[in-house]
Design a protein around this motif. Sequence first.
Motif, PDB file in Angstrom:
ATOM      1  N   SER A 194      22.168 -21.182  93.122  1.00 12.37           N
ATOM      2  CA  SER A 194      21.534 -20.634  94.316  1.00 12.37           C
ATOM      3  C   SER A 194      22.553 -20.187  95.356  1.00 12.37           C
ATOM      4  O   SER A 194      23.702 -20.632  95.374  1.00 12.37           O
ATOM      5  CB  SER A 194      20.603 -21.679  94.944  1.00 12.37           C
ATOM      6  N   ASP A 195      22.109 -19.298  96.265  1.00  9.61           N
ATOM      7  CA  ASP A 195      22.907 -18.889  97.421  1.00  9.61           C
ATOM      8  C   ASP A 195      22.978 -20.034  98.440  1.00  9.61           C
ATOM      9  O   ASP A 195      22.189 -20.988  98.390  1.00  9.61           O
ATOM     10  CB  ASP A 195      22.283 -17.673  98.112  1.00  9.61           C
ATOM     11  N   ASP A 239      22.089 -25.322  94.439  1.00 12.74           N
ATOM     12  CA  ASP A 239      21.230 -25.857  93.388  1.00 12.74           C
ATOM     13  C   ASP A 239      21.548 -25.160  92.075  1.00 12.74           C
ATOM     14  O   ASP A 239      21.738 -23.937  92.043  1.00 12.74           O
ATOM     15  CB  ASP A 239      19.749 -25.633  93.717  1.00 12.74           C
ATOM     16  N   ALA A 240      21.622 -25.934  90.993  1.00 14.19           N
ATOM     17  CA  ALA A 240      21.680 -25.373  89.645  1.00 14.19           C
ATOM     18  C   ALA A 240      20.248 -25.171  89.179  1.00 14.19           C
ATOM     19  O   ALA A 240      19.429 -26.102  89.214  1.00 14.19           O
ATOM     20  CB  ALA A 240      22.435 -26.315  88.711  1.00 14.19           C
ATOM     21  N   GLN A 241      19.935 -23.949  88.764  1.00 13.79           N
ATOM     22  CA  GLN A 241      18.563 -23.580  88.424  1.00 13.79           C
ATOM     23  C   GLN A 241      18.438 -23.260  86.939  1.00 13.79           C
ATOM     24  O   GLN A 241      19.376 -22.731  86.334  1.00 13.79           O
ATOM     25  CB  GLN A 241      18.143 -22.366  89.256  1.00 13.79           C
ATOM     26  N   GLY A 242      17.282 -23.572  86.360  1.00 16.02           N
ATOM     27  CA  GLY A 242      17.072 -23.327  84.946  1.00 16.02           C
ATOM     28  C   GLY A 242      16.792 -21.870  84.636  1.00 16.02           C
ATOM     29  O   GLY A 242      16.128 -21.170  85.404  1.00 16.02           O
ATOM     30  N   ARG A 243      17.315 -21.409  83.519  1.00 16.35           N
ATOM     31  CA  ARG A 243      17.059 -20.070  82.990  1.00 16.35           C
ATOM     32  C   ARG A 243      16.679 -20.196  81.516  1.00 16.35           C
ATOM     33  O   ARG A 243      16.989 -21.183  80.858  1.00 16.35           O
ATOM     34  CB  ARG A 243      18.304 -19.180  83.116  1.00 16.35           C
ATOM     35  N   GLY A 244      16.016 -19.188  80.994  1.00 19.30           N
ATOM     36  CA  GLY A 244      15.635 -19.212  79.583  1.00 19.30           C
ATOM     37  C   GLY A 244      14.706 -20.371  79.282  1.00 19.30           C
ATOM     38  O   GLY A 244      13.657 -20.536  79.926  1.00 19.30           O
ATOM     39  N   ALA A 245      15.073 -21.211  78.308  1.00 18.82           N
ATOM     40  CA  ALA A 245      14.226 -22.332  77.903  1.00 18.82           C
ATOM     41  C   ALA A 245      14.032 -23.349  79.020  1.00 18.82           C
ATOM     42  O   ALA A 245      13.106 -24.163  78.964  1.00 18.82           O
ATOM     43  CB  ALA A 245      14.829 -23.018  76.678  1.00 18.82           C
ATOM     44  N   GLY A 249      11.462 -23.301  83.695  1.00 20.43           N
ATOM     45  CA  GLY A 249      10.454 -24.038  84.444  1.00 20.43           C
ATOM     46  C   GLY A 249      11.041 -24.936  85.517  1.00 20.43           C
ATOM     47  O   GLY A 249      10.304 -25.477  86.354  1.00 20.43           O
ATOM     48  N   PHE A 250      12.369 -25.094  85.522  1.00 18.92           N
ATOM     49  CA  PHE A 250      13.031 -25.942  86.514  1.00 18.92           C
ATOM     50  C   PHE A 250      13.664 -25.074  87.605  1.00 18.92           C
ATOM     51  O   PHE A 250      14.675 -24.404  87.362  1.00 18.92           O
ATOM     52  CB  PHE A 250      14.112 -26.806  85.855  1.00 18.92           C
ATOM     53  N   ASP A 251      13.054 -25.077  88.804  1.00 21.28           N
ATOM     54  CA  ASP A 251      13.678 -24.386  89.937  1.00 21.28           C
ATOM     55  C   ASP A 251      14.979 -25.068  90.345  1.00 21.28           C
ATOM     56  O   ASP A 251      15.869 -24.448  90.914  1.00 21.28           O
ATOM     57  CB  ASP A 251      12.728 -24.350  91.142  1.00 21.28           C
ATOM     58  N   GLU A 252      15.070 -26.376  90.062  1.00 24.05           N
ATOM     59  CA  GLU A 252      16.285 -27.124  90.368  1.00 24.05           C
ATOM     60  C   GLU A 252      16.566 -28.114  89.246  1.00 24.05           C
ATOM     61  O   GLU A 252      15.776 -29.014  88.989  1.00 24.05           O
ATOM     62  CB  GLU A 252      16.149 -27.875  91.701  1.00 24.05           C
ATOM     63  N   LEU A 253      17.696 -27.910  88.574  1.00 30.22           N
ATOM     64  CA  LEU A 253      18.147 -28.872  87.572  1.00 30.22           C
ATOM     65  C   LEU A 253      18.995 -29.956  88.215  1.00 30.22           C
ATOM     66  O   LEU A 253      18.922 -31.129  87.843  1.00 30.22           O
ATOM     67  CB  LEU A 253      18.978 -28.163  86.497  1.00 30.22           C
TER      68      LEU A 253
END
Length: 217
Positions: free
Chosen positions: A57-58, A86-92, A95-99
Amino acid sequence: MKSSLVLIGVAASAIAAQPAFAKEGDVLIRARAILVAPTESSGPVEPAFPASAVGVSDSVMPEVDFTYMLTDRIGAELILATTKHDAQGRGALSGFDELASTWVLPPTLTLQYHLAPEGKVRPYVGAGINYTIFYSTKASPALETAIGATTVKMDDSFGYALQAGVDIDLTEKVFLNLDVKYIDIDTTARLNTGGAINSARVSIDPIVAGVGIGFRF
């Protein structure tokens, strides 16, 4: 006649005004508000999530930097700031806006070349090195709910930095500053869930845009 005298007085004042240009031995201190915008890319979170990726995230935060003028045109600048991302989920993992979340401390040293040191508008370019420290890194509640209690560690990073900016006089000692940097930051994020390790290689590589006020001493 009176108006002519007024015009002459204004012109004389403009000629007499001293720009806040930096000279050899001067110290410049700038306080900026910065936007840190990662241009991130990543590999998958492996081995558990091979079809996934990680975004970053920015962040908007204050920053302080110090420049010592080695000559009238060459300065060494140390940039100090810390930002939260924040580390955010991509691909599989989309569903996680924040990992996970982490604080980033990236002290950066650049060597600047000032193109017009005696002007009221003084552009500069710079290049240097950066060492990034990741601290207070934590898994998100949503991730721990999904996979269990997890600790997260991100490796520190060493890379290069590129810079361009401009100082614009406001008074003899005070100036407006606009600045943009590209910082090379690469890390490996490791997630430990009950002894099961998943990791992902992440290139953060942010563009850092700032605006602020500077003072010459």
